[in-house]
Design a protein around this motif. Structure first.
Motif, PDB file in Angstrom:
ATOM      1  N   ARG A  18       0.969  -1.130   0.126  1.00 19.37           N
ATOM      2  CA  ARG A  18       0.038   0.136  -0.029  1.00 19.37           C
ATOM      3  C   ARG A  18       0.959   1.169   0.024  1.00 19.37           C
ATOM      4  O   ARG A  18       1.839   1.509   0.884  1.00 19.37           O
ATOM      5  N   ALA A  31      -4.931 -10.333  10.622  1.00 27.69           N
ATOM      6  CA  ALA A  31      -4.522  -9.548   9.230  1.00 27.69           C
ATOM      7  C   ALA A  31      -4.413  -8.364   9.571  1.00 27.69           C
ATOM      8  O   ALA A  31      -3.121  -7.956   9.073  1.00 27.69           O
ATOM      9  N   ARG A  32      -4.582  -7.551  10.807  1.00 24.40           N
ATOM     10  CA  ARG A  32      -4.210  -6.227  11.130  1.00 24.40           C
ATOM     11  C   ARG A  32      -2.745  -6.261  11.439  1.00 24.40           C
ATOM     12  O   ARG A  32      -1.859  -5.267  11.249  1.00 24.40           O
ATOM     13  N   MET A  49      -1.909  -7.397   6.610  1.00 23.61           N
ATOM     14  CA  MET A  49      -2.426  -8.080   5.294  1.00 23.61           C
ATOM     15  C   MET A  49      -4.111  -7.836   5.056  1.00 23.61           C
ATOM     16  O   MET A  49      -4.706  -7.302   6.288  1.00 23.61           O
ATOM     17  N   ARG A  50      -4.756  -8.211   4.378  1.00 21.00           N
ATOM     18  CA  ARG A  50      -6.045  -8.109   4.133  1.00 21.00           C
ATOM     19  C   ARG A  50      -6.733  -9.350   5.050  1.00 21.00           C
ATOM     20  O   ARG A  50      -6.524 -10.492   4.935  1.00 21.00           O
ATOM     21  N   THR A  51      -8.104  -9.136   5.494  1.00 20.59           N
ATOM     22  CA  THR A  51      -8.891 -10.299   5.989  1.00 20.59           C
ATOM     23  C   THR A  51      -9.145 -11.215   5.100  1.00 20.59           C
ATOM     24  O   THR A  51      -9.505 -10.850   4.088  1.00 20.59           O
ATOM     25  N   ARG A  88      -9.724 -10.644  11.349  1.00 22.82           N
ATOM     26  CA  ARG A  88      -9.503  -9.269  11.021  1.00 22.82           C
ATOM     27  C   ARG A  88      -8.351  -8.682  12.146  1.00 22.82           C
ATOM     28  O   ARG A  88      -7.474  -8.097  11.527  1.00 22.82           O
ATOM     29  N   THR A  92      -6.960 -13.496   3.984  1.00 21.33           N
ATOM     30  CA  THR A  92      -5.548 -13.794   3.329  1.00 21.33           C
ATOM     31  C   THR A  92      -5.280 -14.974   3.910  1.00 21.33           C
ATOM     32  O   THR A  92      -5.504 -15.155   4.842  1.00 21.33           O
TER      33      THR A  92
END
Length: 272
Positions: free
Chosen positions: A85, A211-212, A216-218, A208, A220
């Motif tokens: 990102r 991932a945080r 990463m994205r939830t 969530r 993944t």
């Protein structure tokens, strides 16, 4: 991404533009572009290399940015590319082998030439779930040390560890410097050296919170390891680790020997 960041062809950009073209035909353009990028990633670009921006690729191959986005997205799903990102898209790091022997994360990363660091996310003394209490040999209602840590190598978050530790065998554990190797702490403070473990491996989508922590994205894909370790025949640790699936793979050697038919404890497959 700067204009200097190109997918390098073997003999120059001009040659690649002549050989690797996206044309009108039965094969969708996004599929053609995906294979062009795949060849460059697999044959020419080292891990961590930036690829051109969507705009540059669209101009180079005469396709829409939507086509470029579709091609890149598929390669991200396959683990060949990784989006960062605010920075762009890069060739993914080669996956490290997760070794299935009893070694601390700290020692493993140092053996690979990486610098390990640990962030303590939370600690507590509380009653563990029934599965963990059973694994640690605790009677119902007896509290255990709860420890959640984020493990990094060269600054990259690689794993989240959530573990339960037998409080009777590790008094004062949560007062130690838990940013250090936990196995080293167990040896130094309690003369406990885990020498046997049962480990179970499965795949899971990141929730969530995990991932945080891993950036990463939830949802993944992650590799999950649950390890119940003993020292001198006494259970000490029940730890579950969530490893980034884009950084790790597991290789095992198999043979045709008949597995031991003796009792094997059921230690895995249960969240936290």
């Amino acid at each position: 991404m700067s204009a200097a960041a190109h997918v390098p062809p073997p003999d120059g950009v001009d040659r690649v533009d002549r050989v690797d073209r996206v044309i009108n035909g039965p094969t969708p353009k996004h599929a053609q572009l995906r294979e062009i990028l795949r060849r460059s990633v697999e044959r020419e670009l080292p891990p961590g290399s930036p690829i051109p921006s969507e705009r540059e690729l669209a101009q180079r191959y005469g396709v829409s940015r939507l086509t470029v986005r579709s091609a890149i997205g598929k390669l991200v799903e396959e683990g060949l590319l990784a989006r960062v990102r605010g920075k762009g898209t890069f060739t993914a790091a080669r996956r490290m082998e997760l070794q299935l022997y009893l070694m601390s994360f700290t020692d493993d990363m140092r053996r690979r030439g990486l610098t390990p660091t640990t962030e303590v996310v939370s600690t507590s003394l509380e009653v563990p779930p029934v599965t963990s209490a059973h694994a640690l040999g605790l009677t119902e209602g007896v509290a255990a040390h709860r420890l959640v840590r984020l493990r990094r190598a060269d600054g990259v978050p690689l794993a989240v560890e959530r573990g339960w530790y037998h409080a009777g065998r590790t008094p004062g554990l949560l007062d130690l410097d838990l940013t250090r190797s936990l196995y080293a702490q167990l040896a130094d403070a309690y003369d406990l050296r885990p020498d046997q473990a049962y480990q179970t491996v499965w795949a899971e989508s990141a929730d969530r919170e995990t991932a945080r922590l891993l950036g990463m994205r939830t949802g993944t894909p992650l590799l999950v390891f649950r390890r119940v370790s003993s020292a001198g025949g006494e259970p000490v640790e029940d730890m579950t680790s969530w490893y980034r699936g884009d950084h790790y793979q597991v290789t095992m050697q198999l043979d045709r020997n008949t597995p031991d038919s003796g009792h094997q404890p059921h230690h895995g497959g249960t969240r936290r």
